[in-house]
Enzyme design. Structure first.
Site, PDB file in Angstrom:
ATOM      1  N   LYS A 109      62.925 -47.876  67.702  1.00 57.69           N
ATOM      2  CA  LYS A 109      62.922 -49.257  68.197  1.00 57.69           C
ATOM      3  C   LYS A 109      62.678 -50.173  67.015  1.00 57.69           C
ATOM      4  O   LYS A 109      62.019 -49.780  66.040  1.00 57.69           O
ATOM      5  CB  LYS A 109      61.799 -49.451  69.223  1.00 57.69           C
ATOM      6  CG  LYS A 109      62.044 -50.606  70.174  1.00 57.69           C
ATOM      7  CD  LYS A 109      62.916 -50.179  71.341  1.00 57.69           C
ATOM      8  CE  LYS A 109      63.086 -51.240  72.379  1.00 57.69           C
ATOM      9  NZ  LYS A 109      63.751 -50.702  73.578  1.00 57.69           N
TER      10      LYS A 109
HETATM   11  P1  NAD Z   1      66.864 -60.382  77.782  1.00 54.62           P
HETATM   12  O1  NAD Z   1      66.470 -61.059  76.532  1.00 54.62           O
HETATM   13  O2  NAD Z   1      68.307 -60.361  78.172  1.00 54.62           O
HETATM   14  O3  NAD Z   1      66.033 -61.000  79.012  1.00 54.62           O
HETATM   15  C1  NAD Z   1      64.629 -61.084  79.006  1.00 54.62           C
HETATM   16  C2  NAD Z   1      64.162 -61.916  80.184  1.00 54.62           C
HETATM   17  O4  NAD Z   1      62.730 -61.938  80.202  1.00 54.62           O
HETATM   18  C3  NAD Z   1      64.627 -63.379  80.096  1.00 54.62           C
HETATM   19  O5  NAD Z   1      64.959 -63.840  81.384  1.00 54.62           O
HETATM   20  C4  NAD Z   1      63.376 -64.072  79.568  1.00 54.62           C
HETATM   21  O6  NAD Z   1      63.337 -65.448  79.891  1.00 54.62           O
HETATM   22  C5  NAD Z   1      62.293 -63.291  80.293  1.00 54.62           C
HETATM   23  N1  NAD Z   1      60.971 -63.493  79.697  1.00 54.62           N
HETATM   24  C6  NAD Z   1      60.644 -63.529  78.381  1.00 54.62           C
HETATM   25  N2  NAD Z   1      59.337 -63.806  78.235  1.00 54.62           N
HETATM   26  C7  NAD Z   1      58.844 -63.949  79.486  1.00 54.62           C
HETATM   27  C8  NAD Z   1      57.551 -64.258  80.002  1.00 54.62           C
HETATM   28  N3  NAD Z   1      56.539 -64.499  79.179  1.00 54.62           N
HETATM   29  N4  NAD Z   1      57.392 -64.322  81.351  1.00 54.62           N
HETATM   30  C9  NAD Z   1      58.436 -64.102  82.193  1.00 54.62           C
HETATM   31  N5  NAD Z   1      59.674 -63.820  81.755  1.00 54.62           N
HETATM   32  C10 NAD Z   1      59.878 -63.745  80.425  1.00 54.62           C
HETATM   33  O7  NAD Z   1      66.285 -58.893  77.676  1.00 54.62           O
HETATM   34  P2  NAD Z   1      66.719 -57.587  78.495  1.00 54.62           P
HETATM   35  O8  NAD Z   1      67.666 -56.826  77.645  1.00 54.62           O
HETATM   36  O9  NAD Z   1      67.088 -57.945  79.885  1.00 54.62           O
HETATM   37  O10 NAD Z   1      65.339 -56.777  78.475  1.00 54.62           O
HETATM   38  C11 NAD Z   1      64.341 -56.958  79.458  1.00 54.62           C
HETATM   39  C12 NAD Z   1      63.447 -55.742  79.501  1.00 54.62           C
HETATM   40  O11 NAD Z   1      64.237 -54.591  79.811  1.00 54.62           O
HETATM   41  C13 NAD Z   1      62.719 -55.405  78.196  1.00 54.62           C
HETATM   42  O12 NAD Z   1      61.458 -54.838  78.520  1.00 54.62           O
HETATM   43  C14 NAD Z   1      63.610 -54.353  77.581  1.00 54.62           C
HETATM   44  O13 NAD Z   1      62.918 -53.519  76.667  1.00 54.62           O
HETATM   45  C15 NAD Z   1      64.034 -53.599  78.822  1.00 54.62           C
HETATM   46  N6  NAD Z   1      65.263 -52.810  78.651  1.00 54.62           N
HETATM   47  C16 NAD Z   1      66.438 -53.385  78.279  1.00 54.62           C
HETATM   48  C17 NAD Z   1      67.567 -52.598  78.160  1.00 54.62           C
HETATM   49  C18 NAD Z   1      68.922 -53.172  77.827  1.00 54.62           C
HETATM   50  O14 NAD Z   1      69.912 -52.438  77.900  1.00 54.62           O
HETATM   51  N7  NAD Z   1      69.051 -54.448  77.507  1.00 54.62           N
HETATM   52  C19 NAD Z   1      67.490 -51.211  78.387  1.00 54.62           C
HETATM   53  C20 NAD Z   1      66.271 -50.652  78.783  1.00 54.62           C
HETATM   54  C21 NAD Z   1      65.158 -51.460  78.919  1.00 54.62           C
END
Ligand code: NAD
Length: 423
Positions: A109
């Site tokens: 990561k």
């Molecule tokens: P992203 O950047 O597309 O979206 C993140 C979201 O979280 C946004 O809506 C943002 O406004 C919100 N956010 C940020 N800070 C916040 C806070 N303090 N309070 C409430 N909401 C808040 O990211 P993503 O890719 O959707 O990732 C989200 C989660 O999923 C992370 O934990 C990431 O590690 C996990 N994840 C993502 C993937 C992937 O394929 N993108 C895969 C596995 C896990």
């Protein structure tokens, strides 16, 4: 705004779950010792010229937890709270996730500590390219393969790929497309990758509903975070007749008892960068969000969002962790007492890394699979992982998180047993 529950060291939390699962599986002490720390922790500082002409110095990280099962694999996060502790936890979780799913990758990561919302498209491009250059040969298609995470997307991955390719030998250009996954289709990305994490979350929810004899048609959900994972989960749930009645992001929380139109809200967020100002829905507080009665809760933002206070308030039947580490141990204990089942992150959100693996295989073989092929394979992998985890949990009388960790550890232990320790 408040971004979390109580103070917790995310890495210690993940190590704690590992200890519990290690006891259960009788993991050999030397394997436990090896897996307790990442193999490599790289920190880079690099300068970038801003649009106004000034130069800023950025701090970037890449943590390589383990590669006994295959190349290091994991997302790149752009967020102002990025820290070594957080990335060590996330890299460790990637090792478990790949081992649980049977995807032949290890765990990694990385990220850069800054707020991407404060930068122009051009600045983001320069930051990404300088970061990729600073990582140099510490990443590579057979060594360490980044992917999108919070604050990064397919465009970020294409810039990374292009920089990596253009700083390597000409004759390897085509092979090096596999240095990152989660690219645009045009640049060699896979069909289905963008929505893959949300799709995996929904496959898990469907498996749970089938076993619980719960009808998803007409059910309700609350979704924290409306980025890639949150919005795609909401969209795919809506196709099954599940309405998202409350959601929130870094700008605040909204409620709509009729259910949000997930398509329209996703488009709105793509244009405006957040749900702020979306006309259909009432503003609510963070506490009110956690009190909203619904059938499903999908945390899809940051880690450490559900502590004791939030867990007491939640009025849902099931939690599927789209985010990594959204529930802290205090919150988890309350949920267990209250009998609210949790589909753990390393299982629920593993659809992303699974389709990333398909993208990598397609790049390496110069193939392009159609969407149906990707979906068929993803469904098979998710179902198998879900069934194995729940069967193990029932057999050993442990929760699904410890079961998922234990299955991952068993497979890693077998690798170490077969390979031994060099020299
Ligand atoms: P992203 O950047 O597309 O979206 C993140 C979201 O979280 C946004 O809506 C943002 O406004 C919100 N956010 C940020 N800070 C916040 C806070 N303090 N309070 C409430 N909401 C808040 O990211 P993503 O890719 O959707 O990732 C989200 C989660 O999923 C992370 O934990 C990431 O590690 C996990 N994840 C993502 C993937 C992937 O394929 N993108 C895969 C596995 C896990």
């Amino acid at each position: 705004m408040s971004s979390g529950a109580d103070e917790f060291s995310f890495f210690e939390v993940v190590q704690g779950y590992m200890e519990e699962a290690a006891e259960l599986t009788g993991l050999p002490a030397h394997v436990r010792r090896i897996l307790a720390e990442p193999k490599n922790e790289l920190i880079v500082h690099f300068p970038v010229r801003m649009d106004g002409g000034e130069t800023r110095l950025f701090k970037g990280y890449r943590i390589q937890h383990n590669n006994v099962m295959g190349p290091y694999k994991g997302g790149m996060r752009y967020h102002e709270q990025v820290s070594l502790n957080e990335l060590k936890a996330l890299a460790t979780q990637m090792t478990w996730k790949c081992a649980l799913l049977g995807v032949p990758f290890g765990g990694g990561k990385g990220g850069v500590k800054f707020n991407p919302r404060e930068h122009s498209h051009e600045e983001l491009q320069r930051i990404t390219r300088r970061f990729t250059h600073a990582l140099g040969s510490n990443i590579g298609p057979s060594h360490d393969i980044p992917a999108p995470d919070m604050g990064t997307n397919a465009q970020t991955m294409v810039w990374m790929m292009d920089t990596y390719i253009n700083t390597g030998p000409t004759y390897e250009k085509n092979d090096h497309r596999a240095v990152v996954t989660g690219k645009t289709i045009n640049a060699g990305g896979s069909e289905g990758r963008e929505a893959a994490t949300g799709q995996g979350v929904v496959h898990c929810i469907k498996e749970w509903a089938r076993e619980a004899r719960f009808d998803l048609e007409g059910a309700t959900a609350i979704v924290q975070g409306f980025g890639n994972v949150g919005s795609n989960t909401a969209l795919l749930l809506s196709k099954l007749g599940v309405s998202t009645i409350a959601t929130g992001d870094h700008t605040g929380y909204h409620r709509n008892d009729e259910g949000f139109n997930a398509h329209k809200l996703q488009d709105y967020v793509r244009v405006n960068g957040s749900i702020d100002g979306y006309p259909r829905g009432d503003k609510i507080t963070r506490d009110e969000f956690f009190e909203t009665k619904a059938d499903l809760f999908i945390p899809a933002a940051l880690q450490n969002q559900v502590g004791e206070k939030e867990a007491v308030r939640l009025d849902v039947r099931l939690i599927a962790e789209g985010a990594n580490g959204p529930i802290n141990p205090a919150g988890g204990a309350v949920l267990a007492d209250r009998g609210i089942p949790v589909i753990p992150d390393i299982l629920a959100n593993s659809g992303g890394v699974t389709v990333s693996y398909y993208e990598w295989v397609q790049n390496r073989n110069s193939e392009h699979w159609d969407a149906e092929e990707v979906q068929r394979r993803l469904l098979h992998m998710m179902r198998r992982a879900y069934q194995r985890t729940m069967f193990y949990a029932a057999e050993k009388k442990v929760n699904a998180r410890i079961a998922a960790y234990a299955l991952a550890l068993e497979s890693l232990a077998t690798s170490y047993e077969e390979r031994g320790i060099f020299p």
